[in-house]
Design a protein around this motif. Structure first.
Motif, PDB file in Angstrom:
ATOM      1  N   LEU A   1      10.609  10.498   1.097  1.00  0.00           N
ATOM      2  CA  LEU A   1      10.503   9.328   1.980  1.00  0.00           C
ATOM      3  C   LEU A   1      10.579   8.038   1.176  1.00  0.00           C
ATOM      4  CD1 LEU A   1       9.766   7.941   4.694  1.00  0.00           C
ATOM      5  CD2 LEU A   1       7.360   8.345   4.120  1.00  0.00           C
TER       6      LEU A   1
ATOM      7  N   CYS B   1       4.943   4.483  -3.995  1.00  0.00           N
ATOM      8  CA  CYS B   1       5.287   5.906  -4.079  1.00  0.00           C
ATOM      9  C   CYS B   1       6.502   6.259  -3.224  1.00  0.00           C
ATOM     10  CB  CYS B   1       4.122   6.771  -3.608  1.00  0.00           C
ATOM     11  SG  CYS B   1       2.652   6.577  -4.594  1.00  0.00           S
ATOM     12  N   HIS B   2       6.867   5.385  -2.338  1.00  0.00           N
ATOM     13  CA  HIS B   2       7.983   5.684  -1.438  1.00  0.00           C
ATOM     14  C   HIS B   2       9.092   4.651  -1.651  1.00  0.00           C
ATOM     15  CE1 HIS B   2       5.643   8.743   0.616  1.00  0.00           C
ATOM     16  NE2 HIS B   2       4.659   7.897   0.774  1.00  0.00           N
TER      17      HIS B   2
ATOM     18  N   MET C   1      -2.706   9.374   3.916  1.00  0.00           N
ATOM     19  CA  MET C   1      -1.976   8.287   3.245  1.00  0.00           C
ATOM     20  C   MET C   1      -2.758   6.988   3.399  1.00  0.00           C
ATOM     21  SD  MET C   1       0.796   9.277   1.833  1.00  0.00           S
ATOM     22  CE  MET C   1       0.757  11.035   1.548  1.00  0.00           C
TER      23      MET C   1
ATOM     24  N   ARG D   1       0.791  -1.237   0.000  1.00  0.00           N
ATOM     25  CA  ARG D   1       0.000   0.000   0.000  1.00  0.00           C
ATOM     26  C   ARG D   1       0.826   1.292   0.000  1.00  0.00           C
ATOM     27  NH1 ARG D   1      -3.090  -2.440  -2.058  1.00  0.00           N
ATOM     28  NH2 ARG D   1      -4.693  -3.731  -1.123  1.00  0.00           N
ATOM     29  N   CYS D   2       2.115   1.229   0.280  1.00  0.00           N
ATOM     30  CA  CYS D   2       2.874   2.472   0.422  1.00  0.00           C
ATOM     31  C   CYS D   2       4.063   2.554  -0.530  1.00  0.00           C
ATOM     32  CB  CYS D   2       3.413   2.629   1.841  1.00  0.00           C
ATOM     33  SG  CYS D   2       2.216   2.255   3.119  1.00  0.00           S
TER      34      CYS D   2
ATOM     35  N   ASP E   1      -2.967  15.436   3.013  1.00  0.00           N
ATOM     36  CA  ASP E   1      -1.872  14.711   3.660  1.00  0.00           C
ATOM     37  C   ASP E   1      -2.236  13.265   4.006  1.00  0.00           C
ATOM     38  OD1 ASP E   1      -0.189  16.827   3.502  1.00  0.00           O
ATOM     39  OD2 ASP E   1      -0.611  17.591   5.526  1.00  0.00           O
TER      40      ASP E   1
ATOM     41  N   PRO F   1      -2.827   8.307  -0.507  1.00  0.00           N
ATOM     42  CA  PRO F   1      -3.627   9.415  -1.011  1.00  0.00           C
ATOM     43  C   PRO F   1      -4.993   8.962  -1.527  1.00  0.00           C
ATOM     44  CG  PRO F   1      -1.387   9.552  -1.827  1.00  0.00           C
ATOM     45  CD  PRO F   1      -1.499   8.239  -1.134  1.00  0.00           C
TER      46      PRO F   1
ATOM     47  N   ARG G   1      -1.062  10.328   9.562  1.00  0.00           N
ATOM     48  CA  ARG G   1      -1.545  10.556   8.196  1.00  0.00           C
ATOM     49  C   ARG G   1      -2.589   9.528   7.789  1.00  0.00           C
ATOM     50  NH1 ARG G   1       1.719  13.566   4.165  1.00  0.00           N
ATOM     51  NH2 ARG G   1       3.134  14.865   5.352  1.00  0.00           N
TER      52      ARG G   1
ATOM     53  N   GLY H   1      11.316  10.969   6.345  1.00  0.00           N
ATOM     54  CA  GLY H   1      11.160  11.799   5.148  1.00  0.00           C
ATOM     55  C   GLY H   1      11.576  13.228   5.385  1.00  0.00           C
ATOM     56  N   GLU H   2      11.118  14.143   4.549  1.00  0.00           N
ATOM     57  CA  GLU H   2      11.586  15.530   4.637  1.00  0.00           C
ATOM     58  C   GLU H   2      11.210  16.189   5.962  1.00  0.00           C
ATOM     59  OE1 GLU H   2      10.012  17.404   1.180  1.00  0.00           O
ATOM     60  OE2 GLU H   2       7.951  17.328   1.885  1.00  0.00           O
ATOM     61  N   SER H   3      10.102  15.728   6.567  1.00  0.00           N
ATOM     62  CA  SER H   3       9.756  16.345   7.852  1.00  0.00           C
ATOM     63  C   SER H   3      10.123  15.440   9.032  1.00  0.00           C
ATOM     64  CB  SER H   3       8.278  16.712   7.885  1.00  0.00           C
ATOM     65  OG  SER H   3       7.510  15.683   7.325  1.00  0.00           O
TER      66      SER H   3
ATOM     67  N   LYS I   1       8.362  10.129  -2.815  1.00  0.00           N
ATOM     68  CA  LYS I   1       7.382  11.164  -2.477  1.00  0.00           C
ATOM     69  C   LYS I   1       7.635  11.663  -1.059  1.00  0.00           C
ATOM     70  CE  LYS I   1       5.386  11.369  -6.363  1.00  0.00           C
ATOM     71  NZ  LYS I   1       4.162  10.807  -6.870  1.00  0.00           N
TER      72      LYS I   1
ATOM     73  N   VAL J   1       9.195   8.849  10.526  1.00  0.00           N
ATOM     74  CA  VAL J   1       7.798   8.530  10.255  1.00  0.00           C
ATOM     75  C   VAL J   1       7.154   7.764  11.397  1.00  0.00           C
ATOM     76  CG1 VAL J   1       7.943   8.636   7.762  1.00  0.00           C
ATOM     77  CG2 VAL J   1       8.468   6.496   8.930  1.00  0.00           C
TER      78      VAL J   1
END
Ligand code: HEC
Length: 482
Positions: free
Chosen positions: A202, A192-193, A244, A188-189, A242, A246, A233, A214-216, A199, A219
């Motif tokens: 991450l 994209c990662h 997840m 499921r993730c 935001d 999406p 998320r 990731g950038e922030s 994305k 996780v």
């Protein structure tokens, strides 16, 4: 109205016959187009436009017949939707190709030429697609690939096994991250990662990257699921940017979310086994479903797969001798499909069947028969019924009252009956009901909508609204519960 409903299905049944015309014409048009580019076959050139035109018109007629046939019901809704849109696309592209062909003959324009070849190609792709899904509708999705040799399956990228979780044999010994958490992320993730699609900066496909975050930032916070970015998320409303995964992507099941939270709450270990972590009864139940390969099957699939003891052959023979059609659902199975036609004393025979082998009947077809509401008291005894066709009978809401407890009923056709909103709303506990055909009955759009709200798997089919707009235009639109 009953007459027009019948007439539409009558016409619709020509769909499987008629569809050979557009296939023939469009493939021929496509071949002619390219062959006639050779000097030797130049004389065929003028035939291209005409052939494409015939193909487009016959595709349009085929599509309309197909929409009519669909009202008869009984098809897999998902496949039907794909088949339908491919068919409609085909009509559009075929007319498009023909139209541009006619322009192109008048003025030579390289842009037109490109658009033309593009449309022709799309047309062929949609033709193949519509044909393929049409075949799957009538023969089942595995018809073509069932006997495909293993090597070829691998080449075609077909799964050798069911997708999703591999059943875990010994759940206590399973490594929580590797065997449970990672497959969920993978499914499921990670699309994209990963290394090529990071994305939010991450990547989640390896342990190191997952720990990195990731950038922030990180996780997950070991021990604190609700403070962990990934869990936060996942819990945001799906409409939130935001959220997840999406919006529009396949979402996690509540069980998968619970497993991720459990893993983090237990300190997000990468090497511990299930037996080494604390569980609670909710998690235990979910873990059990991982060990069970049937966990993803529907109740009805499980019932049918489980099978049933054989009906007494003497009694089957006796009832058959009274004109009832009784067939096994498929070879080597004890499930029965039973059809009673118009000329029989249906109520009496239903009572006899309900007495003799109620559990084995899983498909029952009493359409267009003199069955009465009382006859449905016998139908109610066939507790393993999954499909019931009772269209074009004079049953009323009372009949629905009898069958409101058939636990496995998945498909019900009552079009052209006197059943109304009260009757269908009585079906509110049939949790397995997926398709209900109520065209030309007394069921209203509001009633259909109310039932759909109660039963989330259910799609109610209200048929088509046929309106004569003027002497040249007849409008046929599918009715939706709104
Ligand atoms: C269809 C693609 C897609 C899928 C599938 C997907 N994500 Fe994302 N994810 C994104 C995008 C795009 C962003 C960056 C935009 C943003 O920050 O909202 C993102 C950002 C994130 C972030 C924030 C990263 C950061 O540090 O800013 C987290 C955490 C995250 N995703 C977790 C997940 C989890 C967990 C799953 C699976 C349950 C998942 N994603 C599935 C597209 C996806």
């Amino acid at each position: 109205m009953d007459q027009s409903a019948d007439f539409i299905i009558f016409l619709g049944r020509f769909h499987p016959l008629f569809l050979h015309l557009p296939i023939g014409f469009l493939v021929l048009g496509f071949i002619l187009e390219f062959v006639s580019r050779k000097e030797k076959y130049r004389s065929l050139r003028p035939a291209v436009g005409f052939t494409l035109f015939l193909g487009a018109v016959s595709a349009l007629i085929t599509a309309i017949l197909g929409l009519m046939l669909a009202t008869d019901g009984g098809y897999s809704e998902d496949l039907l939707a794909i088949h339908q849109w491919l068919g409609i696309g085909l009509v559009v592209f075929a007319f498009g190709a023909w139209f541009i062909y006619t322009r192109k003959e008048k003025k030579q324009d390289p842009k037109l030429e490109k658009a033309y070849v593009g449309l022709l190609s799309l047309m062929m792709v949609f033709l193949g697609g519509a044909g393929h899904y049409g075949g799957s509708l009538t023969h089942g999705t595995t018809y073509l690939t069932q006997y495909m040799p293993d090597g070829m399956r691998a080449l075609a990228g077909l799964p050798q096994q069911q997708r999703g979780f591999k059943p875990i044999e010994n759940i206590e010994e399973a490594v929580v991250f590797e065997d449970i958490v990672h497959p969920i992320l993978e499914m499921r993730c990670n699309s994209c990662h990963n290394a090529s699609k990071k994305k939010g900066e991450l990547q989640m496909h390896t342990v190191d990257y997952l720990k990195k975050g990731g950038e922030s930032g990180p996780v997950f916070v070991a021990g604190q699921p609700l403070d962990s970015e990934m869990i936060k998320r996942i819990h945001l409303p799906e409409s939130d940017d935001d959220h997840m995964p999406p919006k529009g992507k396949t979402q996690l099941t509540p069980g998968q979310v619970a497993l991720l939270e459990w893993w983090i709450a237990e300190g997000a270990p990468f090497d511990k086994k299930v037996a080494e972590l604390k569980t609670n009864s909710e998690i235990d139940d979910i873990l059990l479903t991982l060990a069970d390969p049937d966990a993803n099957k529907t109740e009805v699939e499980l019932l049918l797969a489980e099978g049933v003891e054989e009906a007494d052959p003497e009694k089957v023979k006796e009832i058959k001798s009274k004109g009832v059609m009784i067939k096994p659902l498929s070879n080597n199975e004890n499930w029965l499909q039973v059809t009673l036609n118009k000329s029989l004393p249906v109520d009496e025979l239903l009572a006899e069947i309900a007495e003799a082998f109620p559990n084995q009947v899983t498909w029952l077809d009493i359409k267009d028969s003199p069955v009465t509401d009382e006859g449905f008291a016998s139908v109610a005894k066939m507790t393993n019924l999954t499909r019931l066709r009772a269209e074009k009978t004079s049953i009323t809401d009372k009949a629905m009252g009898h069958i409101k407890e058939l636990p496995y009923l998945e498909f019900l056709n009552i079009y052209g009956t006197k059943v109304g909103d009260e009757g269908v709303l009585a079906l509110g506990d049939l949790g397995n009901l997926r398709s209900l055909y109520v065209w030309d009955s007394r069921v209203t759009k509001q009633g259909a909508k109310q039932l759909e709200e109660k039963l989330n798997k259910l799609e109610v089919n209200l048929g088509f609204e046929v309106t004569v707009v003027d002497s040249l235009t007849v409008q046929v639109v599918p009715v939706k519960g709104e």
